[in-house]
Write a protein that holds these residues in place. Structure first.
Motif, PDB file in Angstrom:
ATOM      1  N   GLY A  99     -43.242 -48.833  71.935  1.00 31.75           N
ATOM      2  CA  GLY A  99     -44.248 -48.647  70.901  1.00 31.75           C
ATOM      3  C   GLY A  99     -45.472 -47.891  71.317  1.00 31.75           C
ATOM      4  N   GLY A 100     -45.524 -47.424  72.534  1.00 31.32           N
ATOM      5  CA  GLY A 100     -46.689 -46.679  72.993  1.00 31.32           C
ATOM      6  C   GLY A 100     -46.933 -46.906  74.469  1.00 31.32           C
ATOM      7  N   ALA A 101     -47.880 -46.194  74.991  1.00 34.92           N
ATOM      8  CA  ALA A 101     -48.140 -46.215  76.432  1.00 34.92           C
ATOM      9  C   ALA A 101     -48.534 -47.595  76.936  1.00 34.92           C
ATOM     10  CB  ALA A 101     -49.233 -45.206  76.772  1.00 34.92           C
ATOM     11  N   THR A 102     -49.037 -48.467  76.072  1.00 36.17           N
ATOM     12  CA  THR A 102     -49.483 -49.775  76.529  1.00 36.17           C
ATOM     13  C   THR A 102     -48.484 -50.878  76.209  1.00 36.17           C
ATOM     14  OG1 THR A 102     -50.671 -50.145  74.474  1.00 36.17           O
ATOM     15  CG2 THR A 102     -51.916 -49.161  76.290  1.00 36.17           C
ATOM     16  N   ALA A 103     -47.291 -50.502  75.714  1.00 38.66           N
ATOM     17  CA  ALA A 103     -46.297 -51.519  75.362  1.00 38.66           C
ATOM     18  C   ALA A 103     -45.833 -52.243  76.614  1.00 38.66           C
ATOM     19  CB  ALA A 103     -45.101 -50.859  74.665  1.00 38.66           C
ATOM     20  N   PRO A 104     -45.960 -53.576  76.645  1.00 38.43           N
ATOM     21  CA  PRO A 104     -45.533 -54.316  77.831  1.00 38.43           C
ATOM     22  C   PRO A 104     -44.020 -54.428  77.898  1.00 38.43           C
ATOM     23  CG  PRO A 104     -46.241 -55.828  76.140  1.00 38.43           C
ATOM     24  CD  PRO A 104     -46.493 -54.442  75.615  1.00 38.43           C
TER      25      PRO A 104
ATOM     26  N   LYS B  89     -44.957 -41.818  66.474  1.00 35.42           N
ATOM     27  CA  LYS B  89     -43.727 -42.596  66.274  1.00 35.42           C
ATOM     28  C   LYS B  89     -43.431 -43.479  67.474  1.00 35.42           C
ATOM     29  CE  LYS B  89     -41.471 -39.258  63.235  1.00 35.42           C
ATOM     30  NZ  LYS B  89     -40.224 -38.548  62.950  1.00 35.42           N
ATOM     31  N   ARG B  90     -42.575 -44.451  67.245  1.00 38.46           N
ATOM     32  CA  ARG B  90     -42.036 -45.289  68.308  1.00 38.46           C
ATOM     33  C   ARG B  90     -40.759 -44.626  68.834  1.00 38.46           C
ATOM     34  NH1 ARG B  90     -42.982 -48.426  63.905  1.00 38.46           N
ATOM     35  NH2 ARG B  90     -40.774 -48.761  63.539  1.00 38.46           N
TER      36      ARG B  90
ATOM     37  N   GLN C   8     -32.380 -38.661  67.369  1.00 35.55           N
ATOM     38  CA  GLN C   8     -32.432 -38.579  65.916  1.00 35.55           C
ATOM     39  C   GLN C   8     -33.874 -38.779  65.472  1.00 35.55           C
ATOM     40  OE1 GLN C   8     -31.060 -41.859  63.513  1.00 35.55           O
ATOM     41  NE2 GLN C   8     -30.325 -40.479  61.907  1.00 35.55           N
ATOM     42  N   GLN C   9     -34.316 -37.895  64.578  1.00 37.92           N
ATOM     43  CA  GLN C   9     -35.643 -38.025  63.978  1.00 37.92           C
ATOM     44  C   GLN C   9     -35.549 -39.022  62.827  1.00 37.92           C
ATOM     45  OE1 GLN C   9     -38.573 -36.402  64.746  1.00 37.92           O
ATOM     46  NE2 GLN C   9     -37.556 -35.508  66.510  1.00 37.92           N
ATOM     47  N   ARG C  10     -36.235 -40.125  62.953  1.00 36.84           N
ATOM     48  CA  ARG C  10     -36.350 -41.076  61.854  1.00 36.84           C
ATOM     49  C   ARG C  10     -37.787 -41.039  61.361  1.00 36.84           C
ATOM     50  NH1 ARG C  10     -32.787 -46.377  63.608  1.00 36.84           N
ATOM     51  NH2 ARG C  10     -30.777 -45.355  63.290  1.00 36.84           N
ATOM     52  N   GLU C  11     -37.984 -41.573  60.180  1.00 37.30           N
ATOM     53  CA  GLU C  11     -39.339 -41.538  59.610  1.00 37.30           C
ATOM     54  C   GLU C  11     -40.348 -42.240  60.514  1.00 37.30           C
ATOM     55  OE1 GLU C  11     -41.557 -43.185  55.662  1.00 37.30           O
ATOM     56  OE2 GLU C  11     -39.572 -42.300  55.404  1.00 37.30           O
ATOM     57  N   GLU C  12     -39.950 -43.384  61.076  1.00 37.08           N
ATOM     58  CA  GLU C  12     -40.888 -44.186  61.855  1.00 37.08           C
ATOM     59  C   GLU C  12     -40.677 -44.110  63.362  1.00 37.08           C
ATOM     60  OE1 GLU C  12     -37.164 -46.372  61.746  1.00 37.08           O
ATOM     61  OE2 GLU C  12     -38.221 -45.267  60.207  1.00 37.08           O
ATOM     62  N   ALA C  13     -39.585 -43.483  63.800  1.00 35.35           N
ATOM     63  CA  ALA C  13     -39.274 -43.516  65.228  1.00 35.35           C
ATOM     64  C   ALA C  13     -38.376 -42.353  65.629  1.00 35.35           C
ATOM     65  CB  ALA C  13     -38.577 -44.837  65.570  1.00 35.35           C
TER      66      ALA C  13
ATOM     67  N   ALA D  11     -43.867 -38.794  75.179  1.00 32.69           N
ATOM     68  CA  ALA D  11     -44.953 -37.864  74.860  1.00 32.69           C
ATOM     69  C   ALA D  11     -44.737 -37.246  73.481  1.00 32.69           C
ATOM     70  CB  ALA D  11     -45.052 -36.779  75.931  1.00 32.69           C
ATOM     71  N   GLN D  12     -43.500 -36.888  73.170  1.00 31.91           N
ATOM     72  CA  GLN D  12     -43.191 -36.333  71.844  1.00 31.91           C
ATOM     73  C   GLN D  12     -43.473 -37.370  70.762  1.00 31.91           C
ATOM     74  OE1 GLN D  12     -43.119 -32.904  72.504  1.00 31.91           O
ATOM     75  NE2 GLN D  12     -41.913 -33.053  70.669  1.00 31.91           N
ATOM     76  N   ALA D  13     -43.045 -38.606  71.015  1.00 37.28           N
ATOM     77  CA  ALA D  13     -43.248 -39.680  70.034  1.00 37.28           C
ATOM     78  C   ALA D  13     -44.741 -39.920  69.796  1.00 37.28           C
ATOM     79  CB  ALA D  13     -42.560 -40.963  70.495  1.00 37.28           C
ATOM     80  N   LEU D  14     -45.519 -39.976  70.857  1.00 40.17           N
ATOM     81  CA  LEU D  14     -46.962 -40.176  70.711  1.00 40.17           C
ATOM     82  C   LEU D  14     -47.604 -39.030  69.937  1.00 40.17           C
ATOM     83  CD1 LEU D  14     -47.939 -41.558  74.236  1.00 40.17           C
ATOM     84  CD2 LEU D  14     -48.013 -42.792  72.055  1.00 40.17           C
TER      85      LEU D  14
END
Length: 169
Positions: free
Chosen positions: A160-165, A124-125, A85-90, A117-120
């Protein structure tokens, strides 16, 4: 969102069609096998239950606005599904499932990496819900999802991204 590439040889996504319904029913049934083993029900009772629950799940999933539904193929064979699902933030992963014999082979990781990759690309998250005892939770943690909310039976996770632990739950 157009169908996006998977960086794993032979693994592709394609939009879901009505012709995929028998496979999707089978896939759903595999997610309930262990639970149904303990019921003592006949095969006919199990099949009726799986059909009823599958129908309810499909109605719930197809009610998501702005959702897209994909089948995961490996070397031309149907092996899973990805509902987004496409959300505004994620990007919300409504569902990602693989047939059991294809789990642990890197297909799920490759599909998740493509979603990342699509999110980045759109800033988006990535979010999803997972049952706390689902073996896929370990995969999600390894790939950097972190818990956002404990919803009892389910955990709400976010990447939240490639560096999210990875954060243990």
């Amino acid at each position: 969102m157009p169908v996006f590439p998977i960086e794993r040889p032979g693994t592709t996504l394609r939009p879901l069609t009505n012709a995929d319904q028998p496979f999707l029913l089978h896939l759903y049934g595999t997610t309930r096998e262990a639970e149904l083993q303990a019921t003592g029900w006949t095969d006919a009772q199990k099949a009726h239950f799986v059909q009823m629950q599958f129908d309810a799940q499909q109605r719930a999933y197809f009610a998501y606005p702005d959702a897209e539904f994909f089948v995961i193929e490996q070397d031309g064979a149907l092996v899973g599904r990805l509902y987004l699902q496409q959300r505004e933030e994620a990007l919300l992963i409504i569902d990602i499932s693989l047939v059991p014999q294809r789990c642990g082979l890197g297909i799920g990781s490759a599909v998740l990496s493509a979603v990342f990759a699509q999110a980045l690309a759109v800033g988006k998250r990535v979010q999803l819900h997972v049952e706390r005892f689902n073996p896929a939770l370990r995969l999600y943690q390894r790939m950097g999802f972190r818990p956002v909310e404990d919803k009892g039976v389910y955990l709400f996770l976010e990447w939240g991204g490639a560096t999210a632990p990875a954060t243990p739950v």
